[in-house]
Design an enzyme around this catalytic site. Sequence first.
Site, PDB file in Angstrom:
ATOM      1  N   ARG A 126       0.831  -1.215   0.000  1.00  0.00           N
ATOM      2  CA  ARG A 126       0.000   0.000   0.000  1.00  0.00           C
ATOM      3  C   ARG A 126       0.855   1.249   0.000  1.00  0.00           C
ATOM      4  NH1 ARG A 126      -2.104   0.721   6.246  1.00  0.00           N
ATOM      5  NH2 ARG A 126      -0.344  -0.306   7.217  1.00  0.00           N
ATOM      6  N   SER A 162      -4.722   4.649   5.845  1.00  0.00           N
ATOM      7  CA  SER A 162      -4.550   3.247   5.468  1.00  0.00           C
ATOM      8  C   SER A 162      -4.101   3.095   4.017  1.00  0.00           C
ATOM      9  CB  SER A 162      -5.864   2.484   5.641  1.00  0.00           C
ATOM     10  OG  SER A 162      -6.239   2.468   6.991  1.00  0.00           O
ATOM     11  N   GLU A 192     -19.008   4.597  -0.039  1.00  0.00           N
ATOM     12  CA  GLU A 192     -18.255   4.051  -1.164  1.00  0.00           C
ATOM     13  C   GLU A 192     -19.049   4.052  -2.469  1.00  0.00           C
ATOM     14  OE1 GLU A 192     -18.657   2.511   1.771  1.00  0.00           O
ATOM     15  OE2 GLU A 192     -16.658   2.558   2.663  1.00  0.00           O
ATOM     16  N   PHE A 243     -14.454  -3.057   0.451  1.00  0.00           N
ATOM     17  CA  PHE A 243     -15.357  -1.951   0.166  1.00  0.00           C
ATOM     18  C   PHE A 243     -15.150  -1.410  -1.250  1.00  0.00           C
ATOM     19  CE2 PHE A 243     -14.164  -1.398   4.823  1.00  0.00           C
ATOM     20  CZ  PHE A 243     -15.046  -2.384   5.217  1.00  0.00           C
ATOM     21  N   ASP A 273      -8.413  -7.787  12.032  1.00  0.00           N
ATOM     22  CA  ASP A 273      -9.782  -7.293  11.834  1.00  0.00           C
ATOM     23  C   ASP A 273     -10.760  -8.414  11.492  1.00  0.00           C
ATOM     24  OD1 ASP A 273      -9.309  -4.698  12.476  1.00  0.00           O
ATOM     25  OD2 ASP A 273      -9.220  -3.952  10.419  1.00  0.00           O
ATOM     26  N   ARG A 301      -1.607  -4.879   3.185  1.00  0.00           N
ATOM     27  CA  ARG A 301      -1.189  -4.204   4.411  1.00  0.00           C
ATOM     28  C   ARG A 301       0.155  -4.657   4.975  1.00  0.00           C
ATOM     29  NH1 ARG A 301      -3.233  -5.216  10.276  1.00  0.00           N
ATOM     30  NH2 ARG A 301      -2.801  -3.215  11.272  1.00  0.00           N
TER      31      ARG A 301
END
Lengths: 281, 317
Positions: B13, B40, B61, B86, B120, B170
């Site tokens: 990212r 993020s 979104e 998303f 998460d 990530r």
Amino acid sequence: MANIEELKSFATQVRRDIVRQVHKVNSGHPGGSLGCTEFLVALYQEIMDHDPSFNMDGIGEDIFFLSNGHISPVFYSVLARSGYFPVEELGTFRMINSRLQGHPTTHEGLPGVRIASGSLGQGMSVALGAAQAKKLNKDHKLVFTLHGDGELQEGQNWEAIMYAGANGVDNIISTVDVNGQQIDGSTDTVLNMGDLKAKFEAFGWDVLKVAEGNDIEKVIEGLKEAKQHTGKGKPVCVLLTTVMGNGVDFMMGTHEWHGKAPNDEQLESALAQNPETLGDY
Amino acid sequence: MKKYTYTEKQDTRSGFGAGLAELGKTNEKVVALCADLTPSLKMADFIEANPERFFQTGIAEANMMGMAAGLTIGGYIPYTGTFANFSTGRVYDQIRQSIAYSGKNVKICASHAGLTLGEDGATHQILEDIGLMKMLPGMTVINPCDYNQTKAATIAIAEHEGPVYLRFGRPKVPIFTPADQKFEIGKAIMLNEGTDVTIIATGHLVWEAIKAGEALEEKGISAEIINIHTIKPLDEEAIIKSVKKTGCVVSAEEHNFLGGLGESVARTLAEHHPAPQEFVATKDTFGESGTPEQLMDKYGLNAEAIVAASEKVIKRK
């Protein structure tokens, strides 16, 4: 300003085009199309500064997005009769290999269409993007949209309405066709949306009401007033009250003709009520 | 066999963020949108340098995807940023109608893809996004393997006219591709030539494939390792050529085996050169909470799994 009588006869021809298109293929959406005829005629013949030679980016001209894509018959008729493509092409509506798909699309390259619509609730977001692009381009022309009232039940609209209000997107005029009807009945019985004016205002919009949405003079007057409200820090909403099926007596004021084509007899009656003015395709 | 080494680990990212910042300087048509996840997505540098070209949509979104489609009308090249979940499943119909069917030049940039999002858990760990996106006509699907490649891909897709899904993640992973690489959409990268088995990997599994190749060499197995950063359009020629030589294939991806890279490889081979294949992928399951390493181990998405799959597929020749 164009002669009102000329605009009325333009609208009469558009109504003929609508019922002839859906009759030929025994499918399509005449009710909402007829109800929005005066609006679209006013928009393309009087209100918008637009170029029928058609450039997708629409820089330096007013542009329009139809969010409730199922009323494609009126959109196609007005586009064709405003010079975007040959009127003869209206005879291909919903047929195989046609650019006039059931719901409007850019996929077949039909001039005048800038986004596909049909799956409801997406048009305002697209229009907001285009409105922001106009601001980046220092293009002072406007973005117009049309939405069904039932369509406002789709949640994405409220994301877009919230964004526009919060960010002061003041180069957009969004019109809601308030005909009070949807497939399963009246909008009040299917899912009552309450006070739309108060809702839009609560989201930071400047809201105008046009009570007689099938009186072309009143529509023009309302849209001209709406233009005066742009550029003042708020997005502009026009709540346009119309009669579904307007101009064809047996289709008026009911949701029954949302997505149903007339039979031969009914077509004859509809055409008799709307005599040929600009020449049939 | 070529040895790959690294001196630094970085998240892909951040490669996206660096590429976007670079585009901010070099391409005035590039605009960015984000749905409340700018840290993020590492978008701060772009936003700071180009505030007028950034659109914060809030946690909305669907509106972001529609706005991105609209921004192309007027000549802009919008990059949307949010998590992969998303960016795809949540907004599939918006992407389908307003972007893909409408042929809009939108770059859908998706972080935190797959299991390596970690703690998460499954609500955020999408393992179906490649399948969702590759099924859309006209959509290009890219899943680069490290920081440098993600940066290069981010920059390259601005020059490609049409919708693109760019998938990254990530965790910090080894940087082993060159900083000055030219990213060619749809072009497979041969990492190591071999004769016994073809290993086709994408994204975070590419480094694992390299490690697997080394372990296989110690066992006397010669593995050919290919980095498929572009899942669609797929470099079918490179795949067919390699499998004609090795006679079997292992596909490796951080994604469900239904709808992922492996299925695209299997379809290609079924049409042109049928061969035994093993799938290193999740097997029709959701993820769960855990550290990225624990999850990749539990769901069999690492070098050890690739080694085991290679030994198995060779026996099926």
